[in-house]
Write a protein that holds these residues in place. Sequence first.
Motif, PDB file in Angstrom:
ATOM      1  N   ASN A 440       4.992 -12.031  -5.673  1.00 16.68           N
ATOM      2  CA  ASN A 440       6.328 -12.339  -5.171  1.00 16.68           C
ATOM      3  C   ASN A 440       6.883 -11.192  -4.342  1.00 16.68           C
ATOM      4  OD1 ASN A 440       6.880 -15.003  -6.246  1.00 16.68           O
ATOM      5  ND2 ASN A 440       6.831 -14.043  -8.254  1.00 16.68           N
ATOM      6  N   LEU A 441       6.574  -9.962  -4.758  1.00 19.05           N
ATOM      7  CA  LEU A 441       7.045  -8.813  -3.996  1.00 19.05           C
ATOM      8  C   LEU A 441       6.373  -8.765  -2.627  1.00 19.05           C
ATOM      9  CD1 LEU A 441       8.577  -6.191  -3.636  1.00 19.05           C
ATOM     10  CD2 LEU A 441       6.747  -5.004  -4.864  1.00 19.05           C
ATOM     11  N   ILE A 442       5.064  -9.008  -2.588  1.00 22.58           N
ATOM     12  CA  ILE A 442       4.357  -9.035  -1.302  1.00 22.58           C
ATOM     13  C   ILE A 442       5.015 -10.044  -0.365  1.00 22.58           C
ATOM     14  CG2 ILE A 442       2.181  -9.636  -0.183  1.00 22.58           C
ATOM     15  CD1 ILE A 442       0.737  -8.616  -2.684  1.00 22.58           C
ATOM     16  N   HIS A 443       5.277 -11.215  -0.900  1.00 18.92           N
ATOM     17  CA  HIS A 443       5.905 -12.276  -0.106  1.00 18.92           C
ATOM     18  C   HIS A 443       7.293 -11.842   0.367  1.00 18.92           C
ATOM     19  CE1 HIS A 443       6.632 -16.396   1.200  1.00 18.92           C
ATOM     20  NE2 HIS A 443       7.774 -16.367   0.558  1.00 18.92           N
ATOM     21  N   ALA A 444       8.085 -11.257  -0.530  1.00 21.11           N
ATOM     22  CA  ALA A 444       9.443 -10.843  -0.178  1.00 21.11           C
ATOM     23  C   ALA A 444       9.440  -9.737   0.875  1.00 21.11           C
ATOM     24  CB  ALA A 444      10.191 -10.383  -1.429  1.00 21.11           C
ATOM     25  N   LEU A 445       8.523  -8.789   0.773  1.00 20.18           N
ATOM     26  CA  LEU A 445       8.442  -7.717   1.760  1.00 20.18           C
ATOM     27  C   LEU A 445       8.096  -8.269   3.142  1.00 20.18           C
ATOM     28  CD1 LEU A 445       6.543  -4.938  -0.260  1.00 20.18           C
ATOM     29  CD2 LEU A 445       8.982  -5.031   0.283  1.00 20.18           C
ATOM     30  N   GLN A 446       7.198  -9.233   3.194  1.00 18.23           N
ATOM     31  CA  GLN A 446       6.829  -9.834   4.472  1.00 18.23           C
ATOM     32  C   GLN A 446       7.989 -10.617   5.076  1.00 18.23           C
ATOM     33  OE1 GLN A 446       3.404 -11.955   3.005  1.00 18.23           O
ATOM     34  NE2 GLN A 446       1.966 -10.444   3.805  1.00 18.23           N
TER      35      GLN A 446
END
Length: 654
Positions: A440-446
């Motif tokens: 979820n963090l990877i997605h949010a950062l992108q």
Amino acid sequence: MLAVMAETRTGARGEPPIKVACLACRASRIRCDGKPLCRNCANKGRSCVYTKSNRGGPRISRKRLASLAQASKVSYDKAPTQARDSQLRDGSSIEAIVEAMIFPGAGLQELDKIDMNAADQPHNETSADSKSRNTHPVATVRTYQSDDDLLDAYYVFVHDYFPILPPSRMPARTDKFRHQPHEYQPSSPISLALSSILALIPSLNDELSSIEGLRLARREQAQLHAQLAMESIEIESEILESETHPSKALSSCPTAFRRKPFHPDVPAQYESLLALLILSIYEYAQRGNVSKMRNRASQALDAATRMSLHEIDGNDHDKFKEATSRAWWMTYVCVLQSCIVSNTTPFIDIDYTSYTTPLPTCHGDSSPWRALLEAQQTIMKCTLFTAALKKSLHREDAAMDIKKTMHDLDDVVKRRLAPGSLDIWETHGRLASSQADEQNLIHALQVQAQIKLHSARIKLYRYHAFNDAPLFEKSHCDLSSTSQSTVTQSLHGSCETEQEYTLSSTMDASSSVFLPDDLFEDSSFHTFAVKRCYGSALAISRAFQHLPSPRPIVAGFSSCSGEATIPRTMPSFACCAMQGSYVLLMLCLDNGHALELHNTGRDQFQAILHKSLEKLIGVLDSYCIAFEAIQGMRNQVQEAYEKAKMRNNSFMSI
């Protein structure tokens, strides 16, 4: 004197413990003598405040707690006048009454004044009332029972948007907030700072969350936690010799940290720095104080550089390596963000490659973080470009400088938005707990990187596309504000021809920037700039929909039926929504670009603009559930949107 200090901290042997300590002593973890003005507060000349403690008391049943909460609600909504009259009859001064009403936490003190035995008295209520009371959780301010519970709440509500801590060691976290009073009080800087954010989030299934009394209670509790967090930060930087032997203080070191770290993978000495980062966003999003936001970010930067977090060896295999990387790079992001929203020059090197500290990673991959940092660096450069544009236009070589800078920055944005660079559209919403971890963090950062890059592009072309025509009555971000006579007249003024419904009717030459006609060889550059802004505004509207939303697993509830009332947190980049809204609103006022921009009729074009605007307003609406300062942005966009729709309806009726 040293003996007195030691006794203050540890207590005299044989002295019975007190049952309640003042808030300042709780925050600093020192012994309180329990007097109306305790010795510690008297020595430091500060206010001595107590809140009710239930230590040693009986546990309160749900039914009894519901009765107390109902009585508290009545005191908020139905009987403020009788309460004040009663206090005046009892001889209380009006000054004392006012002080009790405005002091931080005053709204919560009403529960302490209720007779605890009143809940045991028989009540005349219908079975329907009783069933309704037992069906819904009691609405109150969100609190937690331990540091571990606060840490769980951080991963549920904060981590995806503001990842200052390393990955969680647990795949799924439970939101263990409590309604009833309890013994635990946060005391470390980071636990208090987190509490200031979490207190703003309404409870699940909280149907009363829109009542002003409850919003006021959340606001006061959050501010109390923020103030105590700052005091705790000051206490942790104290040197004992400064009070006992000042002559030795300069050669002494701050007191060593002996408490348990808030996170097992984060050194305790980082916690004040992380708390300042949280408070920086709190000051911006909740209190609307951009100056304090910048101050907190500056304090965090000072703390980080004193610990040399910006020059860590990439080959270091310290177990705190990830914590160090995230602490420094989130400091970098916050410092630049405070400069972006305040439209000021940053006080650090913008080039993130000038620092040796390795980038944080997600599953061993640093590319999501690199994307965020590159986007932050780009939007900072574009912000500086727009700020310097008016000044540079007065120089003889302005046209050449502007042209070169715009081309260079546009190439950077284009490269970082290239297909495949930020692949965010495959995942919708929040992943399942079993697969979540850092995904979820990877997605949010992108997603954040996408939003920031498109906002940077709007900043780059906004002047040439719209002459920076003022649209909002209040000043937000770096958008020009307008007087009542400019925008109101242009939005509400009557007109008889379509020509009057163009962008030119909203321009105020006295407050707009007009670029030289020969700035670009292509005579159609104006249309090109409008297209650039339009495409980025639509992309911002779509990207915000892809930010993951909190879906906490709530102790005692089988499902999150109040999910719609749980907002995203840490809206430090809400200005990007304003940038997108500005473009869409300007196009709503111009009926001449429908075919150029979308190859469609005016009605279809307006429908696309309205739908995208409503999405952005919905984003700001969600943030407003918890963060009151964002409501100012939302109101400006909503008011301008309603006026634009009114104008469009008037034109269609002609």
